[in-house]
Design a protein around this motif. Structure first.
Motif, PDB file in Angstrom:
ATOM      1  N   LYS A   1      -4.020  -4.856  -8.911  1.00 53.05           N
ATOM      2  CA  LYS A   1      -3.498  -3.552  -8.509  1.00 53.05           C
ATOM      3  C   LYS A   1      -4.584  -2.514  -8.742  1.00 53.05           C
ATOM      4  CE  LYS A   1      -1.206  -2.922 -12.988  1.00 53.05           C
ATOM      5  NZ  LYS A   1      -1.985  -1.825 -13.628  1.00 53.05           N
TER       6      LYS A   1
ATOM      7  N   THR B   1       0.831  -1.200   0.000  1.00 49.61           N
ATOM      8  CA  THR B   1       0.000   0.000   0.000  1.00 49.61           C
ATOM      9  C   THR B   1       0.869   1.255   0.000  1.00 49.61           C
ATOM     10  OG1 THR B   1      -1.564  -1.268   1.349  1.00 49.61           O
ATOM     11  CG2 THR B   1      -1.930   1.118   1.213  1.00 49.61           C
TER      12      THR B   1
ATOM     13  N   THR C   1      -9.597   6.393  -4.072  1.00 48.02           N
ATOM     14  CA  THR C   1      -9.562   7.832  -3.844  1.00 48.02           C
ATOM     15  C   THR C   1     -10.481   8.182  -2.677  1.00 48.02           C
ATOM     16  OG1 THR C   1      -9.204   8.156  -6.205  1.00 48.02           O
ATOM     17  CG2 THR C   1      -9.877  10.099  -4.932  1.00 48.02           C
TER      18      THR C   1
ATOM     19  N   LYS D   1       4.504   7.104  -2.896  1.00 39.17           N
ATOM     20  CA  LYS D   1       5.178   6.291  -3.917  1.00 39.17           C
ATOM     21  C   LYS D   1       5.960   7.252  -4.806  1.00 39.17           C
ATOM     22  CE  LYS D   1       4.156   2.756  -7.381  1.00 39.17           C
ATOM     23  NZ  LYS D   1       5.272   1.886  -6.930  1.00 39.17           N
TER      24      LYS D   1
ATOM     25  N   THR E   1      -6.327   1.687  -7.471  1.00 40.88           N
ATOM     26  CA  THR E   1      -6.308   2.911  -6.671  1.00 40.88           C
ATOM     27  C   THR E   1      -7.624   3.066  -5.916  1.00 40.88           C
ATOM     28  OG1 THR E   1      -7.161   4.160  -8.540  1.00 40.88           O
ATOM     29  CG2 THR E   1      -4.768   4.180  -8.233  1.00 40.88           C
TER      30      THR E   1
ATOM     31  N   TYR F   1      -2.503   3.878  -3.733  1.00 44.85           N
ATOM     32  CA  TYR F   1      -2.203   2.900  -4.786  1.00 44.85           C
ATOM     33  C   TYR F   1      -1.831   1.592  -4.094  1.00 44.85           C
ATOM     34  CZ  TYR F   1       0.324   0.309  -8.343  1.00 44.85           C
ATOM     35  OH  TYR F   1       0.739  -0.693  -9.186  1.00 44.85           O
ATOM     36  N   GLU F   2      -2.328   0.478  -4.605  1.00 46.27           N
ATOM     37  CA  GLU F   2      -2.094  -0.784  -3.903  1.00 46.27           C
ATOM     38  C   GLU F   2      -1.931  -1.952  -4.867  1.00 46.27           C
ATOM     39  OE1 GLU F   2      -5.219  -0.176  -1.163  1.00 46.27           O
ATOM     40  OE2 GLU F   2      -6.677   0.203  -2.708  1.00 46.27           O
ATOM     41  N   GLU F   3      -1.181  -2.934  -4.392  1.00 51.82           N
ATOM     42  CA  GLU F   3      -0.907  -4.130  -5.199  1.00 51.82           C
ATOM     43  C   GLU F   3      -1.117  -5.383  -4.358  1.00 51.82           C
ATOM     44  OE1 GLU F   3       2.607  -2.214  -8.062  1.00 51.82           O
ATOM     45  OE2 GLU F   3       3.076  -3.812  -6.633  1.00 51.82           O
TER      46      GLU F   3
ATOM     47  N   GLU G   1      -0.424   7.643  -3.404  1.00 53.94           N
ATOM     48  CA  GLU G   1       0.001   8.059  -4.748  1.00 53.94           C
ATOM     49  C   GLU G   1      -0.012   9.573  -4.867  1.00 53.94           C
ATOM     50  OE1 GLU G   1      -1.064   5.704  -8.461  1.00 53.94           O
ATOM     51  OE2 GLU G   1      -2.325   7.482  -8.686  1.00 53.94           O
TER      52      GLU G   1
ATOM     53  N   VAL H   1      -5.073   9.821  -2.777  1.00 50.35           N
ATOM     54  CA  VAL H   1      -5.216   8.605  -3.572  1.00 50.35           C
ATOM     55  C   VAL H   1      -4.261   7.539  -3.040  1.00 50.35           C
ATOM     56  CG1 VAL H   1      -5.070   7.609  -5.894  1.00 50.35           C
ATOM     57  CG2 VAL H   1      -5.847   9.979  -5.598  1.00 50.35           C
TER      58      VAL H   1
END
Lengths: 130, 130, 130, 130
Positions: free
Chosen positions: B98, B73, B102, B129, B100, B86-88, B76, B84
């Motif tokens: 993967k 996590t 918001t 990130k 996002t 961003y995660e994978e 972004e 925002v």
């Protein structure tokens, strides 16, 4: 357009007092059951033919536990091996969420995308959003 | 970057044999628990300060029940009243999903978006990130 | 005894402010993953060998979102074709829930209960609650 | 008796191909929504008045994804501060699961059980299983 009525469950609320945002993907998937039936008429998982590749969801307004929900489901686009579902979640005259789900027509045995068969394509096209 | 280890549960699989796609939003939300703590340090729902406005998720590969999951996590982008994530989702060296999320910094009592306080902004920026 | 650490998720709370009672069966099932592995070593659903026949759960105290959970899992009894799991959910030194789950060793292809194989019986007996 | 029709969702199945056993408590809770309304008429969580103390569930037959479900809900017993719900899950003429849920009439502010008010008692008694 497909219409699916949903009665919110206590287990679908969260501590902030409304329907938790992870529930919308569940309800939207529930709204696609007749779409899945077009692709796998007996709904048997051994012949399951869809794989989700993208989900995009806008949360427009808080969804309340106390009010029944209407999920509206359209087909937005039909490609060669994929199609896009567009869907909306309503409570009364409030639009609470909307989004798209992009599916690939997928053969789980061969692990590859395949051309959507003509019969399924005809079925999908009946729900096209114009 | 925040790391959250997740052990897939039987109840998170579906008839197609893998982790159901509605579970990824649940796991990704689980991966944001320390983000929520930055905004509501005691994690008390009466002082909850985030509201999700968009979720966008790419399903890259099937997620298996048999293998442990690592959710990564990042932040972004940090705006004035929103940010925002961003995660994978990884299984071993496979990237499975993967996306996002918001969020708006939201005051549930006044029902309005507010400026992210400086302390929270500093906390969030540590996970940016680059 | 098997120990499973669980971090409560926002999606597992409900509007009453605590962990929803439908989540305890999910967490208890999560606590049995190593039990399932004894019966189906590769955890492959095609060789799945358990079917739940009864679940009995006492809710002793409210389970909070803010605190990590420890699920403790024992085997209470091993019969010829069935076995009973006993499990507890703890937060700090508070016992929040406890209960049993009764499973039949079940062959999904022949749709019939079968005698628990010796190797699985030995594995299960290592977790017997004395 | 209260009747609740439920359409099984893909997300409610599991890798073994049927509805996962953690879903029955969710559906049974869904079947109690009108019971909750008797105790908290506006269904507002700030005035929520029930706390579950026991759940006992028999899994009688496998529940299939492909078939609609009917949940039947009765009141089995009304005590001074508690009541017992009896419920059944049917698919066509198959009984798939049955069980009880024991609730305490609970004041979350004072954190104590209270006597069930007369109006709620009258409402509950209309659903008594004879």
């Amino acid at each position: 357009m497909l219409l699916t009525k949903i009665i919110p469950r206590v287990s679908e609320t969260d501590g902030a007092g409304h329907i938790n945002n992870t529930v919308m993907p569940v309800w939207f998937e529930a709204g696609r059951k007749d779409i899945f039936k077009l692709l796998t008429p007996d709904l048997c998982f051994k012949r399951w033919r869809v794989a989700l590749v993208n989900m995009n969801l806008d949360y427009v307004a808080q969804t309340r536990f106390q009010e029944d929900v209407l999920v509206k489901t359209w087909i937005e686009k039909i490609g060669n091996k994929s199609f896009v579902v567009y869907e909306e979640l309503h409570q009364g005259d409030r639009l609470c969420a909307k989004g798209t789900a992009t599916y690939v027509y997928f053969n789980y045995e061969s692990q590859s995308a395949e051309t959507i068969p003509e019969a399924a394509r005809v079925g999908l096209s009946k729900h096209l959003k114009i």
